[in-house]
Each structure stands twice: as structure tokens, then as C-alpha cells.
Write a protein that holds these residues in place. Structure first.
Motif, PDB file in Angstrom:
ATOM      1  N   THR A  17      34.940  50.607  46.088  1.00  0.00           N
ATOM      2  CA  THR A  17      33.666  49.946  45.796  1.00  0.00           C
ATOM      3  C   THR A  17      32.584  50.952  45.421  1.00  0.00           C
ATOM      4  OG1 THR A  17      34.191  48.110  47.290  1.00  0.00           O
ATOM      5  CG2 THR A  17      31.876  48.418  46.696  1.00  0.00           C
ATOM      6  N   GLN A  18      32.440  52.008  46.212  1.00  0.00           N
ATOM      7  CA  GLN A  18      31.408  52.996  45.919  1.00  0.00           C
ATOM      8  C   GLN A  18      31.646  53.657  44.566  1.00  0.00           C
ATOM      9  OE1 GLN A  18      28.631  53.428  47.637  1.00  0.00           O
ATOM     10  NE2 GLN A  18      27.940  54.893  46.092  1.00  0.00           N
ATOM     11  N   GLN A  19      32.892  53.937  44.272  1.00  0.00           N
ATOM     12  CA  GLN A  19      33.221  54.527  42.981  1.00  0.00           C
ATOM     13  C   GLN A  19      32.862  53.581  41.837  1.00  0.00           C
ATOM     14  OE1 GLN A  19      37.222  56.064  42.676  1.00  0.00           O
ATOM     15  NE2 GLN A  19      37.233  55.896  40.446  1.00  0.00           N
ATOM     16  N   ALA A  20      33.133  52.292  42.047  1.00  0.00           N
ATOM     17  CA  ALA A  20      32.798  51.301  41.022  1.00  0.00           C
ATOM     18  C   ALA A  20      31.298  51.222  40.803  1.00  0.00           C
ATOM     19  CB  ALA A  20      33.352  49.937  41.426  1.00  0.00           C
ATOM     20  N   LEU A  21      30.534  51.284  41.902  1.00  0.00           N
ATOM     21  CA  LEU A  21      29.076  51.237  41.781  1.00  0.00           C
ATOM     22  C   LEU A  21      28.553  52.442  41.012  1.00  0.00           C
ATOM     23  CD1 LEU A  21      28.070  49.989  45.346  1.00  0.00           C
ATOM     24  CD2 LEU A  21      27.853  48.730  43.203  1.00  0.00           C
ATOM     25  N   GLU A  22      29.044  53.622  41.372  1.00  0.00           N
ATOM     26  CA  GLU A  22      28.581  54.842  40.706  1.00  0.00           C
ATOM     27  C   GLU A  22      28.949  54.838  39.234  1.00  0.00           C
ATOM     28  OE1 GLU A  22      30.366  57.927  42.988  1.00  0.00           O
ATOM     29  OE2 GLU A  22      29.009  57.692  44.707  1.00  0.00           O
ATOM     30  N   HIS A  23      30.124  54.306  38.928  1.00  0.00           N
ATOM     31  CA  HIS A  23      30.593  54.259  37.547  1.00  0.00           C
ATOM     32  C   HIS A  23      29.815  53.232  36.727  1.00  0.00           C
ATOM     33  CE1 HIS A  23      34.434  54.563  34.825  1.00  0.00           C
ATOM     34  NE2 HIS A  23      33.349  55.006  34.248  1.00  0.00           N
ATOM     35  N   SER A  24      29.192  52.279  37.424  1.00  0.00           N
ATOM     36  CA  SER A  24      28.526  51.173  36.744  1.00  0.00           C
ATOM     37  C   SER A  24      27.035  51.420  36.503  1.00  0.00           C
ATOM     38  CB  SER A  24      28.688  49.880  37.561  1.00  0.00           C
ATOM     39  OG  SER A  24      30.050  49.554  37.731  1.00  0.00           O
ATOM     40  N   ILE A  25      26.503  52.511  37.012  1.00  0.00           N
ATOM     41  CA  ILE A  25      25.087  52.801  36.794  1.00  0.00           C
ATOM     42  C   ILE A  25      24.876  53.194  35.339  1.00  0.00           C
ATOM     43  CG2 ILE A  25      23.153  54.269  37.423  1.00  0.00           C
ATOM     44  CD1 ILE A  25      23.969  52.271  39.581  1.00  0.00           C
ATOM     45  N   SER A  26      24.046  52.437  34.633  1.00  0.00           N
ATOM     46  CA  SER A  26      23.811  52.690  33.218  1.00  0.00           C
ATOM     47  C   SER A  26      22.479  52.083  32.813  1.00  0.00           C
ATOM     48  CB  SER A  26      24.937  52.096  32.361  1.00  0.00           C
ATOM     49  OG  SER A  26      24.623  52.140  30.996  1.00  0.00           O
ATOM     50  N   HIS A  27      21.815  52.725  31.854  1.00  0.00           N
ATOM     51  CA  HIS A  27      20.576  52.173  31.305  1.00  0.00           C
ATOM     52  C   HIS A  27      20.850  51.036  30.325  1.00  0.00           C
ATOM     53  CE1 HIS A  27      17.931  55.080  33.153  1.00  0.00           C
ATOM     54  NE2 HIS A  27      18.644  56.084  32.672  1.00  0.00           N
ATOM     55  N   LEU A  28      22.120  50.807  30.009  1.00  0.00           N
ATOM     56  CA  LEU A  28      22.447  49.769  29.030  1.00  0.00           C
ATOM     57  C   LEU A  28      22.383  48.368  29.620  1.00  0.00           C
ATOM     58  CD1 LEU A  28      25.455  51.351  27.078  1.00  0.00           C
ATOM     59  CD2 LEU A  28      23.026  51.381  26.515  1.00  0.00           C
ATOM     60  N   HIS A  29      22.581  48.243  30.925  1.00  0.00           N
ATOM     61  CA  HIS A  29      22.602  46.921  31.541  1.00  0.00           C
ATOM     62  C   HIS A  29      21.920  46.982  32.900  1.00  0.00           C
ATOM     63  CE1 HIS A  29      25.869  48.527  33.998  1.00  0.00           C
ATOM     64  NE2 HIS A  29      26.494  48.875  32.888  1.00  0.00           N
ATOM     65  N   SER A  30      21.754  45.810  33.512  1.00  0.00           N
ATOM     66  CA  SER A  30      21.080  45.742  34.805  1.00  0.00           C
ATOM     67  C   SER A  30      21.942  46.376  35.892  1.00  0.00           C
ATOM     68  CB  SER A  30      20.761  44.286  35.168  1.00  0.00           C
ATOM     69  OG  SER A  30      21.950  43.515  35.241  1.00  0.00           O
ATOM     70  N   ILE A  31      21.342  46.617  37.046  1.00  0.00           N
ATOM     71  CA  ILE A  31      22.037  47.342  38.107  1.00  0.00           C
ATOM     72  C   ILE A  31      23.119  46.457  38.749  1.00  0.00           C
ATOM     73  CG2 ILE A  31      19.980  48.706  38.604  1.00  0.00           C
ATOM     74  CD1 ILE A  31      19.579  47.029  41.113  1.00  0.00           C
ATOM     75  N   PRO A  32      24.195  47.054  39.265  1.00  0.00           N
ATOM     76  CA  PRO A  32      25.244  46.291  39.954  1.00  0.00           C
ATOM     77  C   PRO A  32      24.810  45.941  41.376  1.00  0.00           C
ATOM     78  CG  PRO A  32      25.796  48.612  39.961  1.00  0.00           C
ATOM     79  CD  PRO A  32      24.543  48.487  39.140  1.00  0.00           C
ATOM     80  N   HIS A  33      25.351  44.834  41.890  1.00  0.00           N
ATOM     81  CA  HIS A  33      25.031  44.389  43.245  1.00  0.00           C
ATOM     82  C   HIS A  33      26.338  44.208  44.022  1.00  0.00           C
ATOM     83  CE1 HIS A  33      20.847  43.563  42.099  1.00  0.00           C
ATOM     84  NE2 HIS A  33      21.349  43.040  40.987  1.00  0.00           N
ATOM     85  N   ALA A  34      26.571  45.037  45.024  1.00  0.00           N
ATOM     86  CA  ALA A  34      27.770  44.920  45.851  1.00  0.00           C
ATOM     87  C   ALA A  34      27.454  44.093  47.091  1.00  0.00           C
ATOM     88  CB  ALA A  34      28.276  46.299  46.254  1.00  0.00           C
ATOM     89  N   SER A  35      28.352  43.185  47.440  1.00  0.00           N
ATOM     90  CA  SER A  35      28.152  42.369  48.636  1.00  0.00           C
ATOM     91  C   SER A  35      29.503  42.081  49.283  1.00  0.00           C
ATOM     92  CB  SER A  35      27.433  41.065  48.301  1.00  0.00           C
ATOM     93  OG  SER A  35      28.208  40.264  47.450  1.00  0.00           O
ATOM     94  N   HIS A  36      29.443  41.777  50.577  1.00  0.00           N
ATOM     95  CA  HIS A  36      30.648  41.529  51.371  1.00  0.00           C
ATOM     96  C   HIS A  36      30.498  40.163  52.022  1.00  0.00           C
ATOM     97  CE1 HIS A  36      33.452  41.957  54.799  1.00  0.00           C
ATOM     98  NE2 HIS A  36      34.127  42.732  53.979  1.00  0.00           N
ATOM     99  N   TYR A  37      31.464  39.275  51.761  1.00  0.00           N
ATOM    100  CA  TYR A  37      31.390  37.921  52.316  1.00  0.00           C
ATOM    101  C   TYR A  37      32.779  37.500  52.773  1.00  0.00           C
ATOM    102  CZ  TYR A  37      30.509  32.903  52.677  1.00  0.00           C
ATOM    103  OH  TYR A  37      30.392  31.610  53.136  1.00  0.00           O
ATOM    104  N   LYS A  38      32.923  37.274  54.096  1.00  0.00           N
ATOM    105  CA  LYS A  38      34.177  36.813  54.692  1.00  0.00           C
ATOM    106  C   LYS A  38      35.365  37.678  54.260  1.00  0.00           C
ATOM    107  CE  LYS A  38      32.837  31.987  55.428  1.00  0.00           C
ATOM    108  NZ  LYS A  38      33.164  30.558  55.171  1.00  0.00           N
ATOM    109  N   GLY A  39      35.148  38.981  54.331  1.00  0.00           N
ATOM    110  CA  GLY A  39      36.224  39.903  54.006  1.00  0.00           C
ATOM    111  C   GLY A  39      36.419  40.173  52.525  1.00  0.00           C
ATOM    112  N   ASP A  40      35.603  39.542  51.693  1.00  0.00           N
ATOM    113  CA  ASP A  40      35.747  39.680  50.239  1.00  0.00           C
ATOM    114  C   ASP A  40      34.630  40.573  49.705  1.00  0.00           C
ATOM    115  OD1 ASP A  40      36.676  39.281  47.663  1.00  0.00           O
ATOM    116  OD2 ASP A  40      35.554  37.419  47.385  1.00  0.00           O
ATOM    117  N   MET A  41      34.980  41.717  49.116  1.00  0.00           N
ATOM    118  CA  MET A  41      34.002  42.627  48.549  1.00  0.00           C
ATOM    119  C   MET A  41      33.919  42.408  47.045  1.00  0.00           C
ATOM    120  SD  MET A  41      31.746  44.987  48.868  1.00  0.00           S
ATOM    121  CE  MET A  41      32.004  45.653  50.528  1.00  0.00           C
ATOM    122  N   THR A  42      32.713  42.133  46.538  1.00  0.00           N
ATOM    123  CA  THR A  42      32.519  41.911  45.109  1.00  0.00           C
ATOM    124  C   THR A  42      31.357  42.749  44.602  1.00  0.00           C
ATOM    125  OG1 THR A  42      31.035  40.023  45.500  1.00  0.00           O
ATOM    126  CG2 THR A  42      33.385  39.548  45.205  1.00  0.00           C
TER     127      THR A  42
END
Length: 286
Positions: free
Chosen positions: A240-265
Motif C-alpha cells: 500500500t505505501q509503495q502504491a501511494l508513493e508511486h501514485s503521487i503526481s501533479h497530473l492528477h489528484s492525490i490518492p486516498h488509502a483507507s482500510h475497511y473490514k480488512g479491505d485496503m483500498t
């Protein structure tokens, strides 16, 4: 042919193997500068031969760059009238250059010698993700639809007024005459409207704040029929952390990571197709 520029921005832009005249690039060059978009962003990554119908009601052709970072779409007269007003452009550039917005970034407008005017815009979603858990086109209405479900693309199967047999079958509930693809498409539209999107309380407040700001901007200029693109990505366990770091870009809005009932998105949100003028402006909700 290399790009040529003047104090007001580029005069010519190389798109694929074509030398194209830019339109009002004094505005769009500012977006490219703050977003880290090089002036040659389409020179080696775009092929006009790949243009095809985008599936929208207007029928404008479009294609994605080979690196997945940009979309190029034909600019029809109505959208051009909305976009190229100096008052609108000044406010739009100010808003998207500030970074706090969900509205997609337009990097250039240019003219092809025979095909007409085109708009080049940044992809609202990170190009490196090629398997989405869910990808939604939302309007907060019956026009909501699922584009990708569990990594599988959901083909659009429209009901057009000239297809009388299909219209009658759906109106009478006679599903025998409704193709399977149409059934799946209609089912997906209902799911897109009802599917919950899980975010934290703080993320919801942040997204709603930007939505309200952006909708107020559209309302001011009488724009309607815009769409919210929502991408839901489930990274592999431990990435997840790697995905967040890889997703930081000025081309699009920021990513939002959340955890719900064992599901990380990881959630991505953007607003597209916002140039249509109409008497009533749409509202959106999350």
C-alpha cells in the motif's frame, strides 16, 4: 519539427509526427509548467491513427498516449466555445494550477491541418495501474456506470431509440430479447449508483470540499453534464505505501488509502467532460 515558442507560449506543438498550431497557449503553458509537463509531451507518445469514438453522446474521436498519461480528444465547436473564453480560461488556469481541485488538467489545445481542433488533457488516474478493482463514471444520476469491475472492462451497450425491438423488450420486461451485454451494462449502471465508496472521515471532508468548490466553478460558467471518474485500486498485501508513493503526481489528484473490514483500498477521484453548456447545472454527491 521542434516546438517553437514566443513570450505567450508555444506557437507550434509536435503531436506524433505532425506539426500543429497551438490555440491560446499562453494559458495552457502555465498548467504545463506547474504540473511538470514537458512541451514535447506528445511528440513520441501519440498516434493520430489510433483515434476512435470515445463512446460519448457527442461522438468526438479520442485516443490515449502510449505512456497512458494523456488523452487527446477532438474539440467540437460547443466545447471550444466554453473552453476558449478568456474569462473562463483565466479562472480555470488559476484553479487547476493551485493544485487543490478534482478537475482534470488541460495541457494544450492544438489544430491538426486536416482533422481540426483537439484538446490534450492529463489522465485523472495513474497510468501505472493496469488492473482496477473498480472504475466508475459517476454523475449522481441514472447515467452512472461501471467501466471496469474486478479488473474486467464492462462494454457499453446502449439502448438507442431506433432499436425498437430492444426498447419494447425492456419496457415490457421481456428479457429474452435483451442481449447479455446489455443486461450486464444495465446491471452495472445500478451498481455504480448504489456501490458504497469507503474513505476516512477526513478524506470524505476533503473530497467534498473540493467537489463543492469545483461545482461552484462550473455553475458560475453555466456548465453541466460533467462526470466524476472514481478509481478503486487494491494493492497487493504489504504494497500500500509503495502504491501511494508511486501514485503521487501533479497530473492528477492525490490518492486516498483507507482500510475497511480488512479491505485496503486506494481511491482516486477526478472530474472530466465539463465543457458542455446548459440551462441546468448538475449536482454531485459522494
Amino acid at each position: 519539427m521542434p516546438e517553437t515558442r514566443n513570450a505567450a507560449g508555444l506557437e507550434r506543438l509536435t503531436v506524433g509526427n505532425m506539426d500543429c498550431r497551438t490555440v491560446k497557449d499562453a494559458h495552457f503553458k502555465l498548467i504545463r509548467q506547474v504540473s511538470g509537463i514537458p512541451d514535447d509531451f506528445l511528440s513520441d507518445t501519440f498516434d493520430f491513427g489510433k483515434l476512435s469514438s470515445g463512446g460519448g453522446k457527442g461522438g468526438d474521436v479520442m485516443a490515449r498516449s502510449s505512456d497512458g498519461k494523456y488523452f487527446v480528444k477532438q474539440l467540437n465547436d460547443g466545447d471550444a466555445h466554453s473552453l476558449l473564453r478568456d474569462e473562463f480560461l483565466s479562472e480555470y488556469v488559476r484553479l487547476v494550477s493551485g493544485g487543490s481541485t478534482l478537475i482534470c488538467k488541460i495541457a494544450a489545445v492544438f489544430e491538426h491541418a486536416t482533422l481540426g481542433r483537439f484538446i490534450a488533457m492529463a489522465n485523472c488516474l495513474p497510468a501505472y495501474i493496469n488492473s482496477w478493482s473498480g472504475l466508475y463514471d459517476l454523475k449522481g444520476s441514472a447515467d452512472d456506470k461501471i467501466l471496469i469491475e474486478d479488473g474486467v472492462q464492462v462494454p457499453e451497450a446502449h439502448k438507442r431509440f431506433w432499436n425498437i425491438d430492444l426498447v419494447v423488450c425492456e419496457a415490457t420486461g421481456c428479457n429474452k430479447g435483451v442481449p447479455f451485454a446489455r443486461k450486464q451494462y444495465v446491471k452495472g449502471k445500478g451498481q455504480a449508483y448504489d456501490t458504497p465508496i469507503y474513505v476516512t472521515k477526513e478524506q470524505k471532508a476533503y473530497i467534498l470540499k473540493l467537489m463543492q468548490q469545483d461545482v461552484a466553478f462550473f455553475t458560475r460558467f453555466g456548465l453541466m453534464d460533467y462526470s466524476m471518474i472514481v478509481g478503486v485500486y487494491r494493492p497487493p498485501p504489504g504494497f500500500t505505501q509503495q502504491a501511494l508513493e508511486h501514485s503521487i503526481s501533479h497530473l492528477h489528484s492525490i490518492p486516498h488509502a483507507s482500510h475497511y473490514k480488512g479491505d485496503m483500498t486506494v481511491l482516486f477521484v477526478g472530474i472530466i467532460d465539463f465543457l458542455q453548456v446548459g440551462p441546468i447545472c448538475e449536482d454531485s454527491s459522494i
